[in-house]
Design a protein around this motif. Structure first.
Motif, PDB file in Angstrom:
ATOM      1  N   VAL A  92       0.830  -1.199   0.000  1.00  0.00           N
ATOM      2  CA  VAL A  92       0.000   0.000   0.000  1.00  0.00           C
ATOM      3  C   VAL A  92       0.870   1.256   0.000  1.00  0.00           C
ATOM      4  N   GLN A  93       1.997   1.206   0.695  1.00  0.00           N
ATOM      5  CA  GLN A  93       2.881   2.365   0.789  1.00  0.00           C
ATOM      6  C   GLN A  93       3.482   2.759  -0.557  1.00  0.00           C
ATOM      7  N   GLN A  94       3.466   1.859  -1.527  1.00  0.00           N
ATOM      8  CA  GLN A  94       3.984   2.176  -2.853  1.00  0.00           C
ATOM      9  C   GLN A  94       2.984   2.974  -3.679  1.00  0.00           C
ATOM     10  N   CYS A  95       1.762   3.115  -3.172  1.00  0.00           N
ATOM     11  CA  CYS A  95       0.701   3.750  -3.936  1.00  0.00           C
ATOM     12  C   CYS A  95       0.401   5.154  -3.426  1.00  0.00           C
ATOM     13  N   ASP A  96      -0.278   5.926  -4.287  1.00  0.00           N
ATOM     14  CA  ASP A  96      -0.614   7.306  -3.961  1.00  0.00           C
ATOM     15  C   ASP A  96      -2.073   7.469  -3.558  1.00  0.00           C
ATOM     16  N   ILE A  97      -2.914   6.527  -3.983  1.00  0.00           N
ATOM     17  CA  ILE A  97      -4.343   6.576  -3.693  1.00  0.00           C
ATOM     18  C   ILE A  97      -4.836   5.150  -3.464  1.00  0.00           C
ATOM     19  N   LEU A  98      -5.745   4.971  -2.516  1.00  0.00           N
ATOM     20  CA  LEU A  98      -6.385   3.669  -2.330  1.00  0.00           C
ATOM     21  C   LEU A  98      -7.873   3.803  -2.627  1.00  0.00           C
ATOM     22  N   LEU A  99      -8.367   2.935  -3.488  1.00  0.00           N
ATOM     23  CA  LEU A  99      -9.792   2.857  -3.790  1.00  0.00           C
ATOM     24  C   LEU A  99     -10.362   1.666  -3.034  1.00  0.00           C
ATOM     25  N   ALA A 100     -11.306   1.911  -2.146  1.00  0.00           N
ATOM     26  CA  ALA A 100     -11.927   0.848  -1.359  1.00  0.00           C
ATOM     27  C   ALA A 100     -13.282   0.511  -1.965  1.00  0.00           C
ATOM     28  N   VAL A 101     -13.362  -0.645  -2.633  1.00  0.00           N
ATOM     29  CA  VAL A 101     -14.614  -1.077  -3.260  1.00  0.00           C
ATOM     30  C   VAL A 101     -15.489  -1.718  -2.185  1.00  0.00           C
ATOM     31  N   ILE A 102     -16.657  -1.147  -1.956  1.00  0.00           N
ATOM     32  CA  ILE A 102     -17.511  -1.566  -0.847  1.00  0.00           C
ATOM     33  C   ILE A 102     -18.899  -1.927  -1.368  1.00  0.00           C
ATOM     34  N   GLY A 103     -19.245  -3.213  -1.239  1.00  0.00           N
ATOM     35  CA  GLY A 103     -20.552  -3.684  -1.665  1.00  0.00           C
ATOM     36  C   GLY A 103     -21.472  -3.942  -0.487  1.00  0.00           C
ATOM     37  N   ASP A 104     -22.621  -4.556  -0.775  1.00  0.00           N
ATOM     38  CA  ASP A 104     -23.639  -4.726   0.258  1.00  0.00           C
ATOM     39  C   ASP A 104     -23.302  -5.799   1.290  1.00  0.00           C
ATOM     40  N   PHE A 160     -18.729   2.765  -3.879  1.00  0.00           N
ATOM     41  CA  PHE A 160     -19.888   2.002  -3.422  1.00  0.00           C
ATOM     42  C   PHE A 160     -20.519   1.253  -4.598  1.00  0.00           C
ATOM     43  N   VAL A 161     -20.648  -0.056  -4.460  1.00  0.00           N
ATOM     44  CA  VAL A 161     -21.197  -0.898  -5.520  1.00  0.00           C
ATOM     45  C   VAL A 161     -22.343  -1.739  -4.965  1.00  0.00           C
ATOM     46  N   ARG A 162     -23.115  -2.326  -5.873  1.00  0.00           N
ATOM     47  CA  ARG A 162     -24.222  -3.218  -5.494  1.00  0.00           C
ATOM     48  C   ARG A 162     -25.178  -2.542  -4.511  1.00  0.00           C
ATOM     49  N   ARG A 163     -25.503  -1.296  -4.812  1.00  0.00           N
ATOM     50  CA  ARG A 163     -26.498  -0.519  -4.051  1.00  0.00           C
ATOM     51  C   ARG A 163     -26.066  -0.222  -2.613  1.00  0.00           C
ATOM     52  N   MET A 164     -24.800  -0.320  -2.339  1.00  0.00           N
ATOM     53  CA  MET A 164     -24.296   0.044  -1.015  1.00  0.00           C
ATOM     54  C   MET A 164     -24.262   1.558  -0.873  1.00  0.00           C
ATOM     55  N   SER A 165     -24.482   2.049   0.336  1.00  0.00           N
ATOM     56  CA  SER A 165     -24.476   3.485   0.584  1.00  0.00           C
ATOM     57  C   SER A 165     -23.381   3.839   1.584  1.00  0.00           C
ATOM     58  N   GLN A 166     -23.336   5.088   1.970  1.00  0.00           N
ATOM     59  CA  GLN A 166     -22.294   5.597   2.869  1.00  0.00           C
ATOM     60  C   GLN A 166     -22.204   4.773   4.155  1.00  0.00           C
ATOM     61  N   LEU A 167     -20.977   4.546   4.608  1.00  0.00           N
ATOM     62  CA  LEU A 167     -20.749   3.792   5.839  1.00  0.00           C
ATOM     63  C   LEU A 167     -21.099   4.625   7.060  1.00  0.00           C
ATOM     64  N   SER A 168     -21.398   3.936   8.152  1.00  0.00           N
ATOM     65  CA  SER A 168     -21.625   4.598   9.434  1.00  0.00           C
ATOM     66  C   SER A 168     -20.428   4.312  10.344  1.00  0.00           C
ATOM     67  N   THR A 169     -20.036   5.291  11.133  1.00  0.00           N
ATOM     68  CA  THR A 169     -18.914   5.095  12.056  1.00  0.00           C
ATOM     69  C   THR A 169     -19.233   4.048  13.114  1.00  0.00           C
ATOM     70  N   ASP A 170     -20.514   3.763  13.300  1.00  0.00           N
ATOM     71  CA  ASP A 170     -20.907   2.760  14.298  1.00  0.00           C
ATOM     72  C   ASP A 170     -20.664   1.330  13.816  1.00  0.00           C
ATOM     73  N   ASP A 171     -20.481   1.162  12.509  1.00  0.00           N
ATOM     74  CA  ASP A 171     -20.384  -0.182  11.929  1.00  0.00           C
ATOM     75  C   ASP A 171     -18.959  -0.669  11.718  1.00  0.00           C
ATOM     76  N   ILE A 172     -17.984   0.200  11.926  1.00  0.00           N
ATOM     77  CA  ILE A 172     -16.609  -0.167  11.580  1.00  0.00           C
ATOM     78  C   ILE A 172     -15.679   0.051  12.775  1.00  0.00           C
ATOM     79  N   PRO A 173     -14.514  -0.617  12.776  1.00  0.00           N
ATOM     80  CA  PRO A 173     -13.540  -0.426  13.862  1.00  0.00           C
ATOM     81  C   PRO A 173     -13.066   1.023  13.944  1.00  0.00           C
TER      82      PRO A 173
END
Length: 231
Positions: A53-65, A104-117
């Motif tokens: 990851v450190q070799q890259c300039d941008i990370l794209l996080a693909v997040i589905g349902d 966001f793919v497969r009809r996924m929407s914005q994440l909530s801070t309550d759902d992630i570490p």
């Protein structure tokens, strides 16, 4: 610019492959990273993924349902496990301070801070975009690529490169470039003139209402990008 694509195979393998193909065609195979499969034996995989990851300039996080609800073999949430590959990748990018863009793919929407570490807190606050799988896919990808170029200075592979720069020169050959930089000549041990075809878009496939005899795999008609090449 180098881009790292983070995703879960069980969640979004197919559309992530399409996203990769579009970005690879635009930026080049050496600038898009996905699927870190060859972790050497005996190597700390968390350190290895972090270095990738450190070799890259941008990370794209693909997040589905099912990105949040994916389970491991023990029936535990993958995201709650500090050794989860996806979590390691995103944490490394956030710790390094590079842009992390949710797709966001497969009809996924914005994440909530309550759902992630807590270590992924910034991901939930990051502005992302939706990448739809249907007829709007290329429209959404065009918007993503335009945003990467306008906001982060990402450039198409081959942009502003002179003719001959995309060809690996052999010691046995001599290359010369004409003034318009779109023609090169190979003079030794034989002479061939090659013309540069600029990067562009074209339509691939058949439109069913125009061609009744087309093979089913030729549908639907879609846009494809080609990089600079010589003929």
């Amino acid at each position: 610019m180098k881009v790292f694509i983070s995703y879960r195979r069980s969640d979004s393998e197919y559309i992530t492959g399409r996203i990769y193909d579009r970005l690879e065609a635009h930026y080049g195979v050496h600038n898009i990273f996905m699927d870190v499969e060859t972790i050497p034996l005996g190597v700390n995989f968390k350190d290895f993924l972090s270095k990738e990851v450190q070799q890259c300039d941008i990370l794209l996080a693909v997040i589905g349902d099912t990105w949040l609800s994916a389970l491991d073999k023990k029936g535990q949430l993958r995201l709650k496990n500090p050794s989860d590959f996806v979590r390691i990748e995103i944490e490394a990018a956030l710790q390094r301070g590079i842009p992390v863009i949710p797709l966001f793919v497969r009809r996924m929407s914005q994440l909530s801070t309550d759902d992630i570490p807590d270590t992924l807190y910034e991901l939930a606050l990051s502005n992302g975009i939706e990448i739809r799988a249907g007829r709007d896919f290329h429209k959404d990808m065009d918007f993503l690529i335009h945003s990467l170029e306008s906001e982060y200075g990402a450039k198409r592979t081959g942009e502003n490169q002179p003719a001959g720069s995309l060809i690996k020169q052999s010691p046995a050959l001599h290359f010369s470039t004409q003034e318009n930089s779109n023609i090169i000549r190979i003079k030794q041990p034989f002479e061939i003139e090659m013309v540069k075809i600029p990067a562009s878009d074209f339509l691939m496939g058949s439109a069913s209402h125009f061609n009744d005899e087309a093979w089913p795999r030729e549908y639907p008609q879609h846009k494809v990008e080609l990089l600079d090449f010589f003929i």
